[in-house]
Each structure stands twice: as C-alpha cells, then as structure tokens.
Design an enzyme around this catalytic site. Sequence first.
Site, PDB file in Angstrom:
ATOM      1  N   CYS A  35     -10.454  18.260 -16.090  1.00 15.01           N
ATOM      2  CA  CYS A  35     -11.260  17.993 -15.818  1.00 15.01           C
ATOM      3  C   CYS A  35     -12.008  17.352 -14.528  1.00 15.01           C
ATOM      4  CB  CYS A  35     -10.605  15.734 -15.838  1.00 15.01           C
ATOM      5  SG  CYS A  35     -12.175  14.719 -15.163  1.00 15.01           S
ATOM      6  N   GLY A  78       1.912   6.479  -5.024  1.00 14.82           N
ATOM      7  CA  GLY A  78       1.495   5.306  -4.940  1.00 14.82           C
ATOM      8  C   GLY A  78       2.212   4.398  -4.098  1.00 14.82           C
ATOM      9  N   CYS A  91      -1.303   5.882  -9.731  1.00 15.29           N
ATOM     10  CA  CYS A  91       0.938   5.834  -9.732  1.00 15.29           C
ATOM     11  C   CYS A  91       1.820   6.501  -9.852  1.00 15.29           C
ATOM     12  CB  CYS A  91       1.109   4.560 -11.595  1.00 15.29           C
ATOM     13  SG  CYS A  91      -0.882   3.895 -11.407  1.00 15.29           S
ATOM     14  N   CYS A 121     -15.584  15.126 -10.882  1.00 14.35           N
ATOM     15  CA  CYS A 121     -15.696  14.652  -9.621  1.00 14.35           C
ATOM     16  C   CYS A 121     -16.352  14.958  -8.626  1.00 14.35           C
ATOM     17  CB  CYS A 121     -14.567  13.544  -8.715  1.00 14.35           C
ATOM     18  SG  CYS A 121     -13.410  15.280  -8.963  1.00 14.35           S
ATOM     19  N   SER A 132      -1.115  18.781   1.935  1.00 15.19           N
ATOM     20  CA  SER A 132      -1.809  19.405   0.924  1.00 15.19           C
ATOM     21  C   SER A 132      -2.340  20.590   1.228  1.00 15.19           C
ATOM     22  CB  SER A 132      -2.148  18.878  -0.361  1.00 15.19           C
ATOM     23  OG  SER A 132      -2.733  17.730   0.435  1.00 15.19           O
ATOM     24  N   TYR A 159      -3.931  18.217  -4.711  1.00 15.85           N
ATOM     25  CA  TYR A 159      -4.001  17.087  -4.091  1.00 15.85           C
ATOM     26  C   TYR A 159      -2.905  16.415  -4.749  1.00 15.85           C
ATOM     27  CZ  TYR A 159      -4.001  12.989  -1.148  1.00 15.85           C
ATOM     28  OH  TYR A 159      -3.893  11.675  -0.029  1.00 15.85           O
ATOM     29  N   CYS A 217      -6.833  16.343 -15.171  1.00 18.37           N
ATOM     30  CA  CYS A 217      -7.350  16.732 -14.010  1.00 18.37           C
ATOM     31  C   CYS A 217      -6.924  17.243 -13.123  1.00 18.37           C
ATOM     32  CB  CYS A 217      -6.965  14.931 -13.462  1.00 18.37           C
ATOM     33  SG  CYS A 217      -7.563  14.461 -11.760  1.00 18.37           S
ATOM     34  N   ASP A 252      -8.628  22.058   5.001  1.00 19.69           N
ATOM     35  CA  ASP A 252      -7.764  20.724   4.143  1.00 19.69           C
ATOM     36  C   ASP A 252      -8.430  20.455   2.515  1.00 19.69           C
ATOM     37  OD1 ASP A 252      -6.286  17.449   4.330  1.00 19.69           O
ATOM     38  OD2 ASP A 252      -8.177  17.739   5.742  1.00 19.69           O
ATOM     39  N   ASP A 253      -7.069  19.536   1.831  1.00 22.29           N
ATOM     40  CA  ASP A 253      -7.634  19.360   0.851  1.00 22.29           C
ATOM     41  C   ASP A 253      -8.548  18.637  -0.100  1.00 22.29           C
ATOM     42  OD1 ASP A 253      -7.327  16.378   0.372  1.00 22.29           O
ATOM     43  OD2 ASP A 253      -5.413  17.540   1.283  1.00 22.29           O
ATOM     44  N   ASN A 284       0.335   5.263 -15.962  1.00 26.93           N
ATOM     45  CA  ASN A 284      -0.501   6.106 -14.933  1.00 26.93           C
ATOM     46  C   ASN A 284      -2.816   6.415 -15.187  1.00 26.93           C
ATOM     47  OD1 ASN A 284      -0.248   9.140 -13.557  1.00 26.93           O
ATOM     48  ND2 ASN A 284      -1.590   7.538 -12.822  1.00 26.93           N
ATOM     49  N   GLY A 285      -2.883   5.637 -14.734  1.00 30.71           N
ATOM     50  CA  GLY A 285      -4.357   6.086 -15.352  1.00 30.71           C
ATOM     51  C   GLY A 285      -5.300   5.098 -14.908  1.00 30.71           C
ATOM     52  N   CYS A 304     -15.077   8.652  -9.853  1.00 30.49           N
ATOM     53  CA  CYS A 304     -13.733   9.368 -10.903  1.00 30.49           C
ATOM     54  C   CYS A 304     -13.927   7.568 -11.492  1.00 30.49           C
ATOM     55  CB  CYS A 304     -12.812   9.650 -10.332  1.00 30.49           C
ATOM     56  SG  CYS A 304     -11.126   9.628 -11.436  1.00 30.49           S
TER      57      CYS A 304
END
Length: 499
Positions: free
Chosen positions: A457, A41, A13, A460, A301, A260, A254, A363-364, A116-117, A400
Amino acid sequence: MLSDNLHEINEECGVFGIWEPERCDVARLSYYGLFALQHRGQESAGICVNDEGLFHFHKGLGLVHDVFDKSTLETLGEGNMAIGHVRYSTSGGSNAVNAQPVVVRHIKGSMALAHNGNLVNSFELRQKLENEGCIFQTTTDTEAISYIITKERLKSHSIEEALEKTMDIIQGSYSLVVMSPSKLIAARDPRGMRPLCIGKTPTGGFVFASESCALDAVGATFVRDIIPGEIVVVDMNGMRSIRTHVGKCDPALCVFEYIYFARNDSVIEGASVHEARLRAGEFLAKEHPVDADVVIGVPDSGLDAALGFSRASGIPFELGLVKNRYIGRTFIAPGQAQRENLVRIKLNPIESAIRGKKVVLIDDSIVRGTTSERIVKTVRDAGAKEVHMRISAPPFLNPCYYGTDIDSKENLIACKHTVPEIADIIGADTLGYLSVDAAKEIAVRVAGNYDYPLKYCAACFDGKYPTDVPAEGSKDRFEQKIPKEWKEKHFTNAKGNAK
C-alpha cells in the site's frame, strides 16, 4: 495536529504476545519485547498476564521503562501467557484510558486484546454498537473490535471461531494478539497491511510480535510471518492455523514500514529493513544525482539510506549529525521563542564533517516542512557550503487511514507547493524525492518461503487506496466537540437560553 518531534510522522503501535508451556516470568519477557518495539509507540504501554485463567494487567502513559518498574513487574506475577502493547494514538487521544491491552470479562470468560492498525469502518461500527446499548470507555478502534469479538463469542463454540466471524465485519488494517484463559491467538488482516510474525522460544513456547527484533529481545527464533488473513492459535495442543480469510484480497503491506516505521534490524516478509533502506538510497542517487563532497543521514532511519546513496554515488559518507537518545516524546520546548533551539537539543552537528563542504542531506520524509527547515538550518550553521536535501520516500500527497497520524491534506506541504518551492521553504539548494515506482521496489525477499507476492500500500503517495475510504477518518473522530446544531436543538429553549 501532527507531532512536533524530531520526525513529523508517527506510527500507531506495536503488539507482543508470548505463550509458554510452564509458568514463568512472562511479564518480564513481555517487557523486553515491548522495549524492542518502543519505536512503534511512545505514548503508552501495557501488559496483561494470564495466570491459570486469572488476568493481571497494568498499563499507563509513558515509555515502557516509565510504565513498568521492578515492583510493577513483580506485581503482575508469573503465568504461562501474556500480551503487551506500545501505543501511538492514530485514533483516539493520548489518554491513559486508551492504553492497551483492552481487557474484557464476559459470561464465557475473559479476553485481552492488543491491536496494531486502524479500521476504516470503525465510525459506523461504533454507532451501531452504541445503538445496541454498548457503553464505550475509550475512543479507540480496539474497543469496538473487542465488543464484536465478545458478541460473536457468546454464540460461537470457541474464541477463534468468534474471531473468524469478527474478521467478516471489521475492515481496514489490523494485526491482533488476543488472549483467552487457555489460548493465545494472533490474526492479521486479509491485506497484511501491518506486520506480524511468529517466533519459538528455547523452552518450546511461542511468541507473536509486530517485528522480528522483538523476538531477538526475548531469545526466540524466528519461525515465519503470519500470512495476510491468517489466524494462528496456540494452546496446550500446540500451534494451529486457520486460513478461511487467506487469499481474499491482494496483499498491501504498508511500504512505509521499510522506509521509516520498522527498526532497521528487523526482517519483515522476508525482506531486511536495513537492506531496503540501502536500496532506497541507491535509487535516490540514480534518480537525483548531485555534485557534493559528503553524504549525511538524519538519524535514525535516514542513516541507512545515506549509506546507500554514498555507495551508489561514490560520495563519502559521514556521521554529521548526532542524536540525543535521552529525549523522549514528552520533551517540551521551553517556549515559542526558543523553538529554534529544539533541533539542536535533539540533533547536534559534527562541524568538522560539515564545514566548508557541499552536503547531501538524507532524510526519510517531509510532512509539514518545519522540521526539515530546522535541520537544514542546523547544517548551514555548522558551515555547510551547500545543502542538497534528498528524501528516501515520495512526497506525501494523501491522508493515511490505516495507522499513520496523517489524517488530512491540511498539513501536507507537498499538496500546496512544488518541489522547487519546498526546497526554497526549507532552505535547501536542491531537493529530490524518491519516486513511487522506486519506493515499491526497495524491499527484496532474501529469506523464507512465501506463496504470495510482496505487494504494498502506497496510498499516501499515489492515492491508490486498497479499501474504501472512510466517511469519517479524522484522528479524533470519537472525541470531537458537540456539533453546534445538535447543541442548539438539545441544550437551548425557544428563547435561546440554556435548558
């Protein structure tokens, strides 16, 4: 189930909040801010306006321009404060009831909250709250946060004090914008896992937003990022900072925000997203060089990283894929038999830039591999002699728990196959991923004064989680069917018949 959109990974979000010293059309300003954050979002949107203590809100499923039209914005009316939210569901399903902001009315007043999170202890918190008699209307982490703030508010002198106490209880990633009848408050988790910044309007007001691009959309000037663990309060007395939770944890922004999630014209923690993606491409060119004729990026991206790869390698950059920008998340493929046409509807090749050439395709990310396979096929069908895939992120190897819709290893292709095997699956001649070490070096601060380091972080990719891993972390953890053993115990009699 991961998204089957052009990209296979989605963020959760974007939040926005505005305070003005005089009543004005804060609903429309919030609309502009959310429009700038639409990329964060695309399932639902909402705005809550504070008009002298009265809260007027509207929210629903769809893109910002679908949820709000001229008459809706006029109905929200003027005020001196508003908060807004755009959502992609990383916890809780895509239902209208889960749209934010969450609005709560209690004995000490009203509160609106946008989040958000993802919390890593939301499952335990929700069970505890339900045992205490709380009735949940949604299946989101955000409602649990609102309940805890409300409980603490009933025994606190102020809402900011209640939020301080709440931050002792909730764990995980959160950037919050909270509105009371007289205050606008923003807070960021002690690790700063999700971005949140402050801007100032020409009229002496303040704006909080997930990204700086939203400040630009409303004519606000960037002031600074909110420090990890900081609470910022704005009211008629001005802006003040509460830093009781600052410095309690190492920063862990993050890293995928730069790769991205964020819009490339945003600046996060003093580092340009565009420049970070250029550096990712430059690192890719050094780590995975290739003999080719042209470099092409997958919009959007992948374009910056492709330009960086081109500059570092000397291979010419071309716009080889055109994105149809009028297809939203709700676009439905006409049928399984026509699914192969989906990428061509969303992405169409420029054959003159591709035919007869050895192509480096940037690509990302690769999650399941299905989208990458279709894009590679599209480029080959356009006449490419060779297709060398380069990814401006490391391989996804871990779930994640902090706000991305990858909640298990089940669909991660890199968990099941080697890099050469993935290259063969997606139809590429070669495949190269950005290294984890390089990913942590792509962002460099070019502006601002910061007394804490820019650390990330990257769990992932490397599995090094900055928090405890939740016992129950699936995206639909509050929406699962009744367990069979519970159903048999409570819904059947001794003969096995339904009670």
